[in-house]
Design an enzyme around this catalytic site. Structure first.
Site, PDB file in Angstrom:
ATOM      1  CB  CYS A 130      -3.503  -3.106  -9.087  1.00 35.50           C
ATOM      2  SG  CYS A 130      -2.147  -2.272  -7.762  1.00 35.50           S
ATOM      3  CE  LYS A 195      -3.904   1.833  -3.222  1.00 43.90           C
ATOM      4  NZ  LYS A 195      -4.068   0.545  -3.041  1.00 43.90           N
ATOM      5  CE  LYS A 248      -3.532   2.614   0.950  1.00 41.64           C
ATOM      6  NZ  LYS A 248      -3.442   1.256   0.191  1.00 41.64           N
TER       7      LYS A 248
HETATM    8  C1  PBG Z   1      -2.515  -2.968  -2.873  1.00 40.73           C
HETATM    9  C2  PBG Z   1      -2.314  -2.014  -1.564  1.00 40.73           C
HETATM   10  C3  PBG Z   1      -1.328  -1.173  -1.178  1.00 40.73           C
HETATM   11  C4  PBG Z   1      -1.808  -0.627   0.060  1.00 40.73           C
HETATM   12  C5  PBG Z   1      -2.766  -1.141   0.465  1.00 40.73           C
HETATM   13  N1  PBG Z   1      -3.368  -1.986  -0.614  1.00 40.73           N
HETATM   14  C6  PBG Z   1      -0.333  -0.727  -2.015  1.00 40.73           C
HETATM   15  C7  PBG Z   1      -0.183  -0.129  -3.340  1.00 40.73           C
HETATM   16  O1  PBG Z   1      -1.097   0.679  -3.663  1.00 40.73           O
HETATM   17  O2  PBG Z   1       0.970   0.296  -3.863  1.00 40.73           O
HETATM   18  C8  PBG Z   1      -0.735   0.270   0.715  1.00 40.73           C
HETATM   19  C9  PBG Z   1      -1.075   0.205   2.174  1.00 40.73           C
HETATM   20  C10 PBG Z   1       0.110   0.945   3.106  1.00 40.73           C
HETATM   21  O3  PBG Z   1       0.969   1.564   2.564  1.00 40.73           O
HETATM   22  O4  PBG Z   1       0.072   0.749   4.416  1.00 40.73           O
HETATM   23  N2  PBG Z   1      -3.065  -2.347  -4.035  1.00 40.73           N
END
Ligand code: PBG
Length: 322
Positions: A130, A195, A248
């Site tokens: 990221c 998250k 999340k």
């Molecule tokens: C990007 C991001 C992710 C998701 C949303 N934004 C993936 C991650 O962090 O690897 C996951 C969304 C989903 O699983 O529906 N960083």
């Protein structure tokens, strides 16, 4: 003794009454539909692990947005899959970036649709992390510079709201400052505040082609065992200027949503992520569950826990019933 004076079942005795006393009502206002956009024309690639979801090109995406809007969907969250990737994700900041093109096209064709952009580098970096890698580690302060640039570029393309999902420290503040300096002081930030580093993102990484090429995201995303830490993350994001905070994934973290709701007086979003969606679809395909009822129950539980906004791939399937 309250029985037989109090009979809880009285209020369950008719559908009209049950509807009247229902504490949590799911509405169209609650939902955001995530969508994936990639280069090309007439592209509509099915995402195998997420039935009913596709990688669209800008033209087919715009068509899809029209249909979603006409069916009652009020908001979408965009993820981009670029033609080329680079070391820092700088390609995401280009005026002609894939999400920038998509926003302009959607806003022209479906002006009433509220368009949110995910702000992150993982879809745009060659290594899939990221942020910017320095000595094998995702460098926080270098990354927030690129994220702020990405947010401004998407604001210039006409996005309605930005949603940073990277989990770098200080990125909400950096994005807020950059947006304000560029005249976008009214553009809201929905921060992915709590998250977690989650296995529930599995299908998404196929969809967005964003799986890390080495290691994992545990040095920046949260440990699923932690709740106090989530509250600290939320507090910091609010202090830095987040208008909406997000938890999340959603389902294994309903306790976190509930706690954030009780401790902070801000709107909360919850992301019903790809793995949560795909598990339901897989079981439904096997005929093991009643998909419609399960989806309503799941989304209602997320709202009941305290979420004001739910980001869900089920949106397109349930919208007609709301
Ligand atoms: C990007 C991001 C992710 C998701 C949303 N934004 C993936 C991650 O962090 O690897 C996951 C969304 C989903 O699983 O529906 N960083």
């Amino acid at each position: 003794m309250s029985f037989p004076i109090t009979r809880m079942r009285r209020l369950r005795s008719s559908e009209v009454l049950r509807n009247m006393v229902r504490e949590t009502n799911l509405t169209r206002n609650d939902l955001i539909m995530p969508l994936f956009v990639r280069p090309g024309t007439k592209v509509q690639n099915p995402i195998k692990s997420m039935p009913g979801n596709y990688q669209f090109s800008v033209d087919t995406l715009t068509e899809q947005c029209k249909q979603l809007y006409n069916s009652g969907v009020q908001s979408v969250l965009l993820f981009g899959i670029p033609e080329q990737k680079d070391e820092t994700g700088d390609i995401a900041c280009s005026h002609n970036g894939i999400v920038q093109q998509a926003v302009r096209a959607i806003k022209q064709a479906v002006p009433g649709l509220y368009v949110v952009a995910d702000i992150c580098n993982c879809e745009y970096t060659s290594h899939g992390h990221c942020g910017t890698i320095v000595n094998g580690y995702v460098d926080n302060d270098a990354t927030i510079v690129t994220l702020a640039k990405q947010a401004v570029s998407l604001a210039q393309a006409g996005i309605d709201m930005v949603a940073p999902s990277d989990m770098m420290d200080g990125r909400v503040g950096a994005i807020r400052k950059a947006l304000d300096e560029n005249g976008f002081h009214t553009l809201p930030i929905m921060a992915y505040s709590a998250k977690y580093a989650s296995a529930f993102y599995g299908p998404f990484r196929d969809a967005a082609e964003s799986a890390p090429k080495f290691g994992d995201r545990t040095s920046y995303q949260m440990d699923s065992a932690n709740k106090n830490e989530a509250l600290r993350e939320v507090a910091l994001d609010i202090e830095e200027g987040a208008d909406i905070v997000m938890v999340k994934p959603a389902l294994s973290y309903l306790d976190v949503i509930s706690e954030v709701k009780h401790k902070f007086n801000v709107p909360i979003a919850a992301y019903n992520v790809s793995g949560e969606f795909s598990m339901v679809k897989a079981a439904a395909e096997k005929g093991w569950i009643d998909e419609k009822r399960i989806v309503r129950e799941i989304l209602t539980s997320i709202k009941r826990a305290g979420a004001d906004i739910i980001i869900s791939y089920h949106t397109q399937d349930i919208i007609n019933e709301l």
